[in-house]
Scaffold this motif. Structure first.
Motif, mmCIF file in Angstrom:
data_model
loop_
_atom_site.group_PDB
_atom_site.id
_atom_site.type_symbol
_atom_site.label_atom_id
_atom_site.label_comp_id
_atom_site.label_asym_id
_atom_site.label_seq_id
_atom_site.Cartn_x
_atom_site.Cartn_y
_atom_site.Cartn_z
ATOM 1 N N ALA A 67 0.729 -1.144 0.059
ATOM 2 C CA ALA A 67 -0.091 -0.188 0.149
ATOM 3 C C ALA A 67 0.785 1.210 0.211
ATOM 4 C CB ALA A 67 -0.916 0.002 1.217
ATOM 5 N N TRP A 68 1.811 1.349 0.873
ATOM 6 C CA TRP A 68 2.566 2.242 0.789
ATOM 7 C C TRP A 68 3.500 2.623 -0.607
ATOM 8 C CZ3 TRP A 68 3.376 6.372 3.929
ATOM 9 C CH2 TRP A 68 4.648 7.248 3.722
ATOM 10 N N ARG A 69 4.046 1.622 -1.280
ATOM 11 C CA ARG A 69 4.398 1.759 -2.453
ATOM 12 C C ARG A 69 3.459 2.426 -3.504
ATOM 13 N NH1 ARG A 69 6.572 -3.003 -0.997
ATOM 14 N NH2 ARG A 69 5.230 -4.158 -2.060
ATOM 15 N N GLY A 70 2.201 1.912 -3.582
ATOM 16 C CA GLY A 70 1.282 2.191 -4.383
ATOM 17 C C GLY A 70 0.915 3.929 -4.052
ATOM 18 N N LEU A 71 0.904 4.206 -2.949
ATOM 19 C CA LEU A 71 0.629 5.558 -2.460
ATOM 20 C C LEU A 71 1.782 6.563 -2.989
ATOM 21 C CD1 LEU A 71 -0.860 7.888 -0.898
ATOM 22 C CD2 LEU A 71 0.443 7.285 1.212
ATOM 23 N N ARG A 72 3.073 6.156 -2.784
ATOM 24 C CA ARG A 72 3.960 6.808 -3.396
ATOM 25 C C ARG A 72 4.075 6.882 -4.984
ATOM 26 N NH1 ARG A 72 9.257 4.172 -0.685
ATOM 27 N NH2 ARG A 72 9.151 2.998 -2.745
ATOM 28 N N GLU A 73 3.778 5.938 -5.497
ATOM 29 C CA GLU A 73 3.621 5.922 -7.255
ATOM 30 C C GLU A 73 2.425 6.893 -7.594
ATOM 31 O OE1 GLU A 73 3.068 1.852 -8.392
ATOM 32 O OE2 GLU A 73 5.242 1.097 -7.517
ATOM 33 N N ALA A 74 1.384 6.956 -6.766
ATOM 34 C CA ALA A 74 0.200 7.679 -7.290
ATOM 35 C C ALA A 74 0.602 9.014 -7.014
ATOM 36 C CB ALA A 74 -0.921 7.505 -6.219
ATOM 37 N N ILE A 75 1.357 9.379 -5.966
ATOM 38 C CA ILE A 75 1.696 10.822 -5.896
ATOM 39 C C ILE A 75 2.815 11.180 -6.858
ATOM 40 C CG2 ILE A 75 3.027 12.444 -4.148
ATOM 41 C CD1 ILE A 75 1.572 10.745 -2.017
ATOM 42 N N GLU A 76 3.690 10.402 -7.157
ATOM 43 C CA GLU A 76 4.752 10.437 -8.095
ATOM 44 C C GLU A 76 4.052 10.987 -9.527
ATOM 45 O OE1 GLU A 76 7.533 7.372 -7.997
ATOM 46 O OE2 GLU A 76 8.320 8.172 -5.760
ATOM 47 N N ASP A 77 2.850 9.981 -9.850
ATOM 48 C CA ASP A 77 2.232 10.237 -10.990
ATOM 49 C C ASP A 77 1.285 11.550 -11.274
ATOM 50 O OD1 ASP A 77 3.610 7.531 -11.729
ATOM 51 O OD2 ASP A 77 1.995 6.616 -11.578
ATOM 52 N N ARG A 79 -1.592 11.563 -9.451
ATOM 53 C CA ARG A 79 -2.960 11.452 -9.566
ATOM 54 C C ARG A 79 -3.292 11.311 -7.783
ATOM 55 N NH1 ARG A 79 -3.664 6.061 -8.567
ATOM 56 N NH2 ARG A 79 -1.683 4.706 -9.059
ATOM 57 N N MET A 80 -4.755 11.412 -7.928
ATOM 58 C CA MET A 80 -5.202 11.420 -6.334
ATOM 59 C C MET A 80 -5.228 10.022 -5.842
ATOM 60 S SD MET A 80 -6.535 13.042 -4.067
ATOM 61 C CE MET A 80 -7.829 12.962 -2.660
ATOM 62 N N PRO A 81 -4.351 9.725 -4.741
ATOM 63 C CA PRO A 81 -4.141 8.345 -4.081
ATOM 64 C C PRO A 81 -5.357 7.817 -3.455
ATOM 65 C CG PRO A 81 -3.143 9.966 -2.925
ATOM 66 C CD PRO A 81 -3.927 10.813 -4.011
ATOM 67 N N ALA A 82 -6.827 7.988 -3.886
ATOM 68 C CA ALA A 82 -7.928 7.683 -3.212
ATOM 69 C C ALA A 82 -7.912 6.320 -2.721
ATOM 70 C CB ALA A 82 -9.196 7.940 -3.605
ATOM 71 N N THR A 83 -7.733 5.228 -3.912
ATOM 72 C CA THR A 83 -7.543 3.797 -3.462
ATOM 73 C C THR A 83 -6.472 3.540 -2.546
ATOM 74 O OG1 THR A 83 -8.375 3.532 -5.688
ATOM 75 C CG2 THR A 83 -7.500 1.592 -4.752
ATOM 76 N N GLU A 84 -5.350 4.124 -2.826
ATOM 77 C CA GLU A 84 -4.177 3.761 -1.850
ATOM 78 C C GLU A 84 -4.312 4.041 -0.509
ATOM 79 O OE1 GLU A 84 -4.339 5.193 -4.905
ATOM 80 O OE2 GLU A 84 -2.923 3.837 -6.093
ATOM 81 N N LEU A 85 -4.981 5.304 -0.347
ATOM 82 C CA LEU A 85 -5.280 5.963 1.062
ATOM 83 C C LEU A 85 -6.553 5.001 1.763
ATOM 84 C CD1 LEU A 85 -5.347 9.904 0.517
ATOM 85 C CD2 LEU A 85 -3.736 8.342 1.965
ATOM 86 N N ALA A 86 -7.334 4.792 1.163
ATOM 87 C CA ALA A 86 -8.399 3.728 1.584
ATOM 88 C C ALA A 86 -7.826 2.200 1.850
ATOM 89 C CB ALA A 86 -9.470 3.518 0.602
ATOM 90 N N ASP A 87 -7.046 1.700 1.135
ATOM 91 C CA ASP A 87 -6.245 0.611 1.289
ATOM 92 C C ASP A 87 -5.462 0.789 2.726
ATOM 93 O OD1 ASP A 87 -7.237 -0.818 -0.476
ATOM 94 O OD2 ASP A 87 -5.323 -0.779 -1.783
ATOM 95 N N GLY A 88 -4.556 1.940 2.824
ATOM 96 C CA GLY A 88 -3.821 2.054 3.858
ATOM 97 C C GLY A 88 -4.746 2.040 5.336
ATOM 98 N N ALA A 89 -5.727 2.885 4.998
ATOM 99 C CA ALA A 89 -6.570 2.879 6.250
ATOM 100 C C ALA A 89 -7.162 1.604 6.786
ATOM 101 C CB ALA A 89 -7.684 3.657 6.067
ATOM 102 N N LEU A 90 -7.663 0.643 5.695
ATOM 103 C CA LEU A 90 -8.074 -0.553 5.854
ATOM 104 C C LEU A 90 -7.073 -1.572 6.637
ATOM 105 C CD1 LEU A 90 -10.201 -1.125 2.846
ATOM 106 C CD2 LEU A 90 -11.161 -0.795 5.199
ATOM 107 N N ILE A 91 -5.928 -1.580 6.102
ATOM 108 C CA ILE A 91 -4.924 -2.030 6.738
ATOM 109 C C ILE A 91 -4.404 -1.779 8.076
ATOM 110 C CG2 ILE A 91 -2.185 -2.765 6.317
ATOM 111 C CD1 ILE A 91 -2.810 -2.453 3.355
ATOM 112 N N LEU A 92 -4.585 -0.618 8.369
ATOM 113 C CA LEU A 92 -4.534 -0.145 9.581
ATOM 114 C C LEU A 92 -5.300 -0.527 10.677
ATOM 115 C CD1 LEU A 92 -2.773 2.030 11.395
ATOM 116 C CD2 LEU A 92 -4.367 3.790 10.992
#
Length: 161
Positions: A67-77, A79-92
């Motif tokens: 999830a962290w790698r996906g968040l970094r990639e979304a920010i680098e690209d 784009r809005m990291p909505a899916t990645e943030l939701a995944d991070g919250a669910l994992i937390l």
């Protein structure tokens, strides 16, 4: 439905939620642990709880890193990291549930963490968040926010100049 009515409804649900979390869930956990212990024995139950915790820790580390790698990639690209943030919250949340001893919370926590069950909970999370968002239309007249009326456009003139 008015905002005050919705706020009252949320406040009335809070005691029931707290009662469930702090009274009902531990009773269910103790009951399940006792039942498992009667079937497989006390020591095997403890071993199973420890193995469950070790598996949960590995799963949290693996999926949290993904999830962290996906968040970094979304920010680098850009784009809005909505899916990645939701995944991070669910994992937390899933990881927090894994901290509580017991099979029921561990099972639910694992469901939140697993990559093939997470999309279902991501949609549920999006629906809950969307239901709590308030949208204000600044072009609509009437009481709706801090200004409580239509927006007046103007120019500020400094008389000292």
């Amino acid at each position: 439905m008015g905002a005050t009515l919705m706020a009252r409804r949320r406040r009335s649900l809070l005691p029931a939620l707290l009662f469930t979390v702090f009274i009902i869930v531990p009773i269910i956990e103790i009951y399940v642990i006792i039942q498992v212990g009667q079937v497989i024995g006390a020591w095997w139950t403890v071993v199973l709880l420890v193995v469950d915790s070790i598996f949960g820790s590995w799963l949290i580390k693996h999926e949290g890193g993904r999830a962290w790698r996906g968040l970094r990639e979304a920010i680098e690209d850009g784009r809005m990291p909505a899916t990645e943030l939701a995944d991070g919250a669910l994992i937390l949340v899933g990881g927090t549930l894994m901290l509580a001893p017991g099979f029921v919370t561990d099972g639910f926590g694992i469901l939140l963490i697993l990559p093939f069950t997470r999309p279902l909970f991501r949609r549920l999370l999006a629906a809950v968040v969307a239901s709590r968002i308030t949208v204000l239309d600044v072009n609509r007249p009437g009481p709706q926010g801090p200004g409580q009326g239509p927006v007046v456009r103007g120019e500020v003139i400094d008389e000292e100049e």
